[in-house]
Design a protein around this motif. Structure first.
Motif, PDB file in Angstrom:
ATOM      1  N   ALA A 138      12.113  82.602  59.150  1.00 40.43           N
ATOM      2  CA  ALA A 138      12.803  83.470  60.111  1.00 40.43           C
ATOM      3  C   ALA A 138      13.463  84.640  59.387  1.00 40.43           C
ATOM      4  CB  ALA A 138      13.865  82.669  60.871  1.00 40.43           C
ATOM      5  N   ASP A 139      13.481  85.785  60.054  1.00 44.89           N
ATOM      6  CA  ASP A 139      14.177  86.943  59.501  1.00 44.89           C
ATOM      7  C   ASP A 139      15.656  86.628  59.363  1.00 44.89           C
ATOM      8  OD1 ASP A 139      11.741  88.224  59.669  1.00 44.89           O
ATOM      9  OD2 ASP A 139      12.294  89.480  61.383  1.00 44.89           O
ATOM     10  N   ASP A 140      16.303  87.267  58.397  1.00 43.21           N
ATOM     11  CA  ASP A 140      17.734  87.096  58.205  1.00 43.21           C
ATOM     12  C   ASP A 140      18.323  88.466  57.910  1.00 43.21           C
ATOM     13  OD1 ASP A 140      20.234  85.879  57.958  1.00 43.21           O
ATOM     14  OD2 ASP A 140      19.507  84.296  56.630  1.00 43.21           O
ATOM     15  N   ARG A 141      19.625  88.515  57.772  1.00 40.48           N
ATOM     16  CA  ARG A 141      20.313  89.780  57.511  1.00 40.48           C
ATOM     17  C   ARG A 141      21.553  89.488  56.676  1.00 40.48           C
ATOM     18  NH1 ARG A 141      20.488  94.886  59.473  1.00 40.48           N
ATOM     19  NH2 ARG A 141      18.797  94.453  60.918  1.00 40.48           N
ATOM     20  N   LEU A 142      21.708  90.223  55.578  1.00 40.95           N
ATOM     21  CA  LEU A 142      22.936  90.172  54.802  1.00 40.95           C
ATOM     22  C   LEU A 142      23.950  91.008  55.558  1.00 40.95           C
ATOM     23  CD1 LEU A 142      24.564  89.463  52.231  1.00 40.95           C
ATOM     24  CD2 LEU A 142      23.612  91.535  51.195  1.00 40.95           C
ATOM     25  N   ALA A 171      18.610  94.079  56.450  1.00 46.66           N
ATOM     26  CA  ALA A 171      17.606  93.135  56.952  1.00 46.66           C
ATOM     27  C   ALA A 171      16.863  92.510  55.778  1.00 46.66           C
ATOM     28  CB  ALA A 171      16.634  93.854  57.878  1.00 46.66           C
ATOM     29  N   ILE A 172      16.661  91.208  55.866  1.00 49.76           N
ATOM     30  CA  ILE A 172      15.875  90.470  54.873  1.00 49.76           C
ATOM     31  C   ILE A 172      14.789  89.734  55.658  1.00 49.76           C
ATOM     32  CG2 ILE A 172      15.927  88.942  52.873  1.00 49.76           C
ATOM     33  CD1 ILE A 172      18.095  91.048  52.579  1.00 49.76           C
ATOM     34  N   PRO A 173      13.635  90.383  55.908  1.00 46.91           N
ATOM     35  CA  PRO A 173      12.580  89.752  56.701  1.00 46.91           C
ATOM     36  C   PRO A 173      12.050  88.470  56.046  1.00 46.91           C
ATOM     37  CG  PRO A 173      12.203  92.112  56.483  1.00 46.91           C
ATOM     38  CD  PRO A 173      13.298  91.746  55.521  1.00 46.91           C
ATOM     39  N   ALA A 174      11.575  87.566  56.879  1.00 48.92           N
ATOM     40  CA  ALA A 174      11.001  86.305  56.392  1.00 48.92           C
ATOM     41  C   ALA A 174       9.883  86.600  55.398  1.00 48.92           C
ATOM     42  CB  ALA A 174      10.468  85.493  57.563  1.00 48.92           C
ATOM     43  N   GLY A 175       9.910  85.886  54.278  1.00 50.46           N
ATOM     44  CA  GLY A 175       8.864  86.014  53.272  1.00 50.46           C
ATOM     45  C   GLY A 175       8.934  87.283  52.443  1.00 50.46           C
TER      46      GLY A 175
END
Length: 157
Positions: free
Chosen positions: A55-59, A93-97
């Motif tokens: 899943a995408d995440d976000r700092l 944004a820190i996209p999945a993978g």
């Protein structure tokens, strides 16, 4: 030393040698912090943040006792070609993978109102806050001598 004690000591040492992980999804590596000198009132941290999850995440934030304020910043170039540092309230944004680089001349963690000087080879404790992964505690080494390897500009601190 008993076998149990030896195994526990080995396990603890091994755990400390690996980059920070948040429930197996966020990996932080190649981190370092710097400031411009002993009297500097600000400093910055740079690192590689890899989202190994599905899943995408976000700092969305960071905290540390080394400064009065810690913010997520980036550099933007204005119409006159002048780089300006700005606070990124929405985070990164820190996209999945994928991997997001916090690097000099770009996105970074900014420490303002340092409580003491950054000394070469000291360690800066930082808590990174992610929307999905939550809090990730990292120990970031101070490296005042490191040169920018990527040619992506420099940080004025």
């Amino acid at each position: 030393m008993s076998l149990k004690t030896t195994l526990l000591a080995t396990l603890a040492a091994t755990a400390l040698a690996f980059p920070a992980l948040a429930e197996g999804t966020i990996k932080v590596g190649d981190a370092y912090a710097r400031s411009s000198g002993k009297s500097a009132k600000a400093g910055a941290a740079f690192m590689m943040i890899e989202n190994q999850g599905d899943a995408d995440d976000r700092l969305i934030g960071a905290t540390s006792d080394v400064a009065a304020r810690v913010e997520l910043h980036t550099h933007l170039i204005d119409d006159n070609g002048v780089a300006k540092m700005v606070h990124v309230e929405e985070g990164f944004a820190i996209p999945a993978g994928e991997t997001h680089m916090l690097q000099r001349g770009g996105d970074h963690v900014m420490f303002m109102g340092l409580t003491g000087p950054f000394e070469q080879d000291a360690v800066v404790p930082v808590t990174l806050i992610f929307e999905q992964a939550g809090e990730v505690n990292v120990e970031i080494p101070v490296d005042l001598e490191r040169q920018d390897k990527g040619g992506h500009g420099s940080h004025s601190n």
